[in-house]
Design an enzyme around this catalytic site. Structure first.
Site, short mmCIF file in Angstrom:
data_model
loop_
_atom_site.label_atom_id
_atom_site.label_comp_id
_atom_site.label_asym_id
_atom_site.label_seq_id
_atom_site.Cartn_x
_atom_site.Cartn_y
_atom_site.Cartn_z
CB SER A 115 4.98 44.57 46.70
OG SER A 115 4.90 43.21 46.10
CE1 TYR B 233 3.91 46.46 41.16
CE2 TYR B 233 4.63 44.67 42.40
CZ TYR B 233 3.92 45.54 42.23
OH TYR B 233 2.57 45.44 42.96
#
Length: 326
Positions: free
Chosen positions: A221, A234
């Site tokens: 990501s 995250y």
């Protein structure tokens, strides 16, 4: 004293010229109508632009209930046999990026197994879409945090589809927290166990069956590159996935197995409305340079590229950002 000094009249000439240039530019800027820059559309078809409908879903989210419907089928993408005869196992393959990757892998000639948590309707639709491409699809319902499920998923994939050539680690858990104090141990543990343990456990199980020439593609990501202040846990796991990718790429080089990652920016998937508040979902992706989130079909070709021995045989341990501009 310097050996040479510019004459005052020459200096004044330079200053006057620079100020004239400055004035010319200012005049040109004033004459231009200030327009809000439109979202970038450079693909084979146009993609939806925020604001979207305000919406929120319970975890894990449903693609069938998402509006606008994510664009995953890539109708202008033509397969050319890049994955002929291969078998791929995709975690989180029921929806979002995973669904789009499953479709293109099938279009390139691979049979596909998809692992998913509980989204039966989404998984069944992905299975139908893979089979519409003329390939087999195996649906595997379970939790990637569970070592026994990971082992069973791999074994069933090999038993039913005959082999395992590509593993796509893609399943993820994400929920925003505005402060670290708001984040519970349970929240942190869920993120780490899903996003890191899940990748480790599935990889460990898959390697028993992967032969030279096989590939692993992880979903990282942009948050693992630059962080996100509301996604502390995250971001940490995605940075860990990037490091895992680089280290595992080196670790498996002697076995002729390549390992790479795709690092997406914002992508319109069920992960988002099951994470953010409804008003935040409405403007999701509006702040990236392209002024819109990616659609899943815009990510999937990167996964084909990294899985295909014809395209990326000299690439391992790399992170490929697909982030909508910098």
């Amino acid at each position: 004293m310097c050996p040479y000094e510019t004459e005052d009249n020459e200096v004044e000439t330079v200053v006057e010229r620079q100020r004239e240039i400055q004035d010319d530019v200012a005049d040109a800027d004033r004459k231009k109508t200030k327009k809000k820059r439109a979202a970038m559309q450079a693909g084979a078809r146009s993609y939806p632009v925020p604001p979207y409908q305000a919406q929120h879903q319970d975890k894990p989210g449903s693609e069938a209930d998402l509006a606008p419907t994510p664009m995953y089928d890539a109708p202008f993408y033509k397969g050319s046999g890049k994955l002929d005869g291969m078998v791929a196992l995709i975690t989180g393959g029921d929806s979002g990026i995973g669904r789009a990757v499953a479709i293109l892998y099938a279009r390139e000639g691979a049979d596909v197994a998809i692992a998913y948590l509980s989204e039966d309707e989404d998984a069944a639709e992905t299975g139908r879409l893979v089979e519409a491409e003329g390939r087999k699809c195996l649906l595997l319902r379970g939790d990637v945090r569970d070592p026994s499920f990971c082992q069973t998923a791999v074994e069933k994939s090999v038993d039913v589809l005959g082999r395992l050539d590509v593993l796509v680690n893609n399943a993820a858990f994400q929920v925003h927290s505005k402060t670290i104090e708001d984040m519970t141990i349970e929240h942190f543990d869920e993120t780490v166990k899903t996003n890191l343990y899940g990748y480790f456990l599935m990889t460990k199980a898959a390697l028993d069956y992967m032969k030279p020439g096989a590939t692993i593609v992880n979903t990282g990501s942009t948050t693992g590159i630059g962080g996100n202040w509301q996604l502390l846990d995250y971001s940490m796991t995605k940075g860990g996935i990037h490091a895992f990718t680089r280290a595992l790429g080196s670790n498996l080089m002697s076995r002729n197995i390549r390992v790479n990652a795709v690092a997406p920016g914002p992508v319109w998937t069920p992960l988002n409305p099951s994470d953010r508040e409804a008003d935040e979902v409405a403007v999701f992706g509006a702040n990236v340079p392209m002024k819109r989130p990616a659609q899943p079909e815009e990510l999937a070709p990167a996964y084909v590229f990294l899985a295909s021995p014809q395209c990326s045989s000299y690439i391992t341990g790399e992170i490929l950002p697909v982030v909508g501009g910098y």
